[in-house]
Design a protein around this motif. Structure first.
Motif, short mmCIF file in Angstrom:
data_model
loop_
_atom_site.label_atom_id
_atom_site.label_comp_id
_atom_site.label_asym_id
_atom_site.label_seq_id
_atom_site.Cartn_x
_atom_site.Cartn_y
_atom_site.Cartn_z
N GLY A 63 0.62 -1.04 -0.01
CA GLY A 63 -0.02 0.08 0.04
C GLY A 63 0.74 1.41 -0.10
N MET A 64 2.29 1.05 0.12
CA MET A 64 2.85 2.27 0.16
C MET A 64 3.65 2.26 -1.15
SD MET A 64 5.98 3.66 2.82
CE MET A 64 4.69 4.14 4.11
N LYS A 65 3.58 3.65 -1.68
CA LYS A 65 4.22 3.93 -3.13
C LYS A 65 5.86 3.87 -3.00
CE LYS A 65 -0.07 6.44 -4.96
NZ LYS A 65 -0.31 7.50 -5.48
N GLY A 66 6.32 3.68 -4.08
CA GLY A 66 7.88 3.86 -3.93
C GLY A 66 8.49 3.39 -5.49
N PRO A 67 9.67 3.82 -5.91
CA PRO A 67 10.26 3.35 -6.94
C PRO A 67 10.70 1.79 -6.70
CG PRO A 67 11.88 4.50 -5.80
CD PRO A 67 10.43 4.75 -5.16
N GLY A 87 5.15 11.46 -3.30
CA GLY A 87 4.88 12.12 -2.09
C GLY A 87 5.68 12.40 -1.09
N ASP A 88 5.27 12.92 0.18
CA ASP A 88 6.42 13.20 1.26
C ASP A 88 6.77 11.83 1.90
OD1 ASP A 88 6.45 15.84 0.76
OD2 ASP A 88 5.28 16.40 2.27
N VAL A 89 6.12 10.87 1.85
CA VAL A 89 6.31 9.57 2.57
C VAL A 89 6.13 8.58 1.54
CG1 VAL A 89 5.92 8.07 4.39
CG2 VAL A 89 5.48 10.52 4.75
N TYR A 90 7.28 7.57 1.19
CA TYR A 90 7.30 6.73 0.19
C TYR A 90 8.30 5.79 0.57
CZ TYR A 90 11.32 9.68 -1.55
OH TYR A 90 12.44 10.10 -1.76
N GLN A 91 8.60 4.81 0.02
CA GLN A 91 9.29 3.66 0.21
C GLN A 91 10.33 3.31 -0.86
OE1 GLN A 91 8.28 -0.59 0.59
NE2 GLN A 91 6.29 -0.03 -0.37
N VAL A 142 13.02 0.68 2.96
CA VAL A 142 13.28 1.92 3.84
C VAL A 142 12.23 2.89 3.40
CG1 VAL A 142 15.08 3.60 4.48
CG2 VAL A 142 15.69 1.42 3.60
N VAL A 143 11.53 3.17 4.60
CA VAL A 143 10.53 4.48 4.55
C VAL A 143 11.21 5.73 4.50
CG1 VAL A 143 8.61 5.45 5.75
CG2 VAL A 143 8.91 3.22 5.53
N VAL A 144 11.20 6.52 3.60
CA VAL A 144 11.78 8.07 3.35
C VAL A 144 10.92 8.84 3.85
CG1 VAL A 144 13.03 9.27 1.91
CG2 VAL A 144 13.46 7.03 1.63
#
Length: 396
Positions: free
Chosen positions: A48-52, A80-84, A92-94
């Motif tokens: 459910g968390m976006k990211g490359p 967004g401000d919070v992604y993985q 890693v959550v950034v």
């Protein structure tokens, strides 16, 4: 003759099949490993968390090889401000904004109390010890009952009444720092690199506050040994400097020089830590010790800390000071060097106190020079030691 021919034929077929099997294994094994590893990496991602997505095996390590901060900003605009992201096998959550960091970290302090364990720093570097606390600082330890005891012990030595006993140390080290800048720079006549002065200031403060001894000169062998070893160990905590932390395959290297280097630095650190601790124990026993953090913790009956936990607190004071104070002072000096107008303003404000009966500051009252107070606080805000991007490493 016929039997010999049959045997030779069978031998040829067996040899051929063996070579074919070996070749097939050499080709198939890496493919199978990559396939299984990709399943592991996929399952490790936070649903459910976006990211490359990243590349096989290495994830996003290649993407952040040059300018990580700029890449994080680029991804923040997209996700967004919070992604993985994934560094090898590790998700890693950034958190890429102050508002998001305040909401996630500030409002969930208890849940954020733990720290991730890295192969190089926590395992390779400390492979020679049995305790998981003796080689780590408070800031690099996973959450545990031992960590709670260490935090409580450190807090007792850093409360306001205890800090007041260290003010004279701060005054001496600050004076010597200014004196060194004056002497080495020939009163401003020649340009100098202030980093060694900042390092001596940081290290001497750490030694004085924690063990009650001073480091009077940059020429002291202990200065070079500690600064070198702590700088090397700090690299082992690097987020992206140790690929074996994220790519398990690299740990199988039988001649892993990185791990060997980590163990060497640990041995060298043990030597000066033992010397500093033993010297303090002797001074406490003889009643000749000066007020210091380590002595306060040792004599705090309620702390109930063992030797490994005391060592952890020592490392916290030592490496923490070298990391933060040195960098902070170096950046601040660099800023002042580019802004002579600010220097002149500070000097003029300080001179207003020369003719007054009371000093500009004393142990019971911080600086009365409002401009200097504001300047120091602004430097702490502007050159903060927190990274622009916060990492939340998920447990493997």
């Amino acid at each position: 003759m016929a039997i010999a021919t049959i045997l030779l034929s069978l031998n040829d077929k067996l040899l051929k099949n063996t070579l074919q099997s070996l070749l097939l294994t050499l080709v198939a094994a890496p493919l199978v490993y990559v396939f299984i590893n990709e399943l592991v990496r996929h399952n490790a991602r936070i649903r459910g968390m976006k990211g490359p997505s990243g590349l096989p095996l290495i994830g996003n390590l290649w993407d952040i090889r040059d300018n990580a901060a700029e890449k994080y900003r680029e991804w923040a605009r997209k996700f967004g401000d919070v992604y993985q992201i994934q560094l090898g096998n590790v998700p890693v959550v950034v958190i890429n904004s102050a508002a998001a960091a305040k909401a996630i970290i500030g409002q969930n302090a208890q849940a954020m109390s733990s720290r991730p364990q890295f192969y190089t720093f926590h395992k390779a570097c400390h492979a020679l010890i049995l305790s998981d606390t003796a080689g780590t600082t408070i800031g690099t330890s996973p959450y545990s009952e031992s960590l709670k005891r260490r935090r409580k012990g450190a807090a007792s030595a850093l409360n306001k009444p205890s800090v007041q006993t260290y003010v004279s140390h701060l005054d001496i080290e600050s004076r010597d720092f200014i004196k060194e800048l004056y002497i080495y720079g020939k009163a401003g006549e020649i340009p100098i690199d202030p980093m060694p002065m900042a390092q001596r200031l940081s290290l001497s403060l750490a030694l004085t506050l924690n063990w009650g001894i001073r480091l009077k000169s940059q020429n002291d062998d202990l200065f070079h040994e500690i600064t070198h070893v702590e700088e090397e160990i700090s690299r082992f905590r690097s987020t992206t400097g140790n690929l074996q932390d994220y790519i398990p395959l690299l740990r199988l290297n039988p001649i892993n020089l990185h791990s060997a280097r980590a163990r060497e630095m640990r041995k060298r650190r043990d030597v000066y830590l033992s010397s500093l601790n033993n010297d303090l124990d002797e001074r406490i026993a003889s009643g000749t010790h000066s007020p210091c953090i380590q002595a306060n913790v040792i004599m705090d009956a309620e702390a109930k800390l063992d030797k490994a936990e005391l060592t952890s607190i020592s490392l916290t004071m030592l490496s923490g000071g070298l990391d933060t104070i040195t960098t902070q002072v170096a950046w601040f000096l660099a800023f002042l060097s580019q802004h002579p107008d600010i220097q002149e303003k500070a000097v003029s404000e300080i001179r207003k106190f020369y003719d007054k009966s009371q000093p500009m500051c004393d142990p019971l009252d911080d600086s009365r020079c409002e401009y200097v107070v504001a300047l120091v606080r602004e430097s702490l805000r502007y050159f903060t030691r927190l990274e622009a991007t916060y990492y939340l490493f998920m447990d493997e």
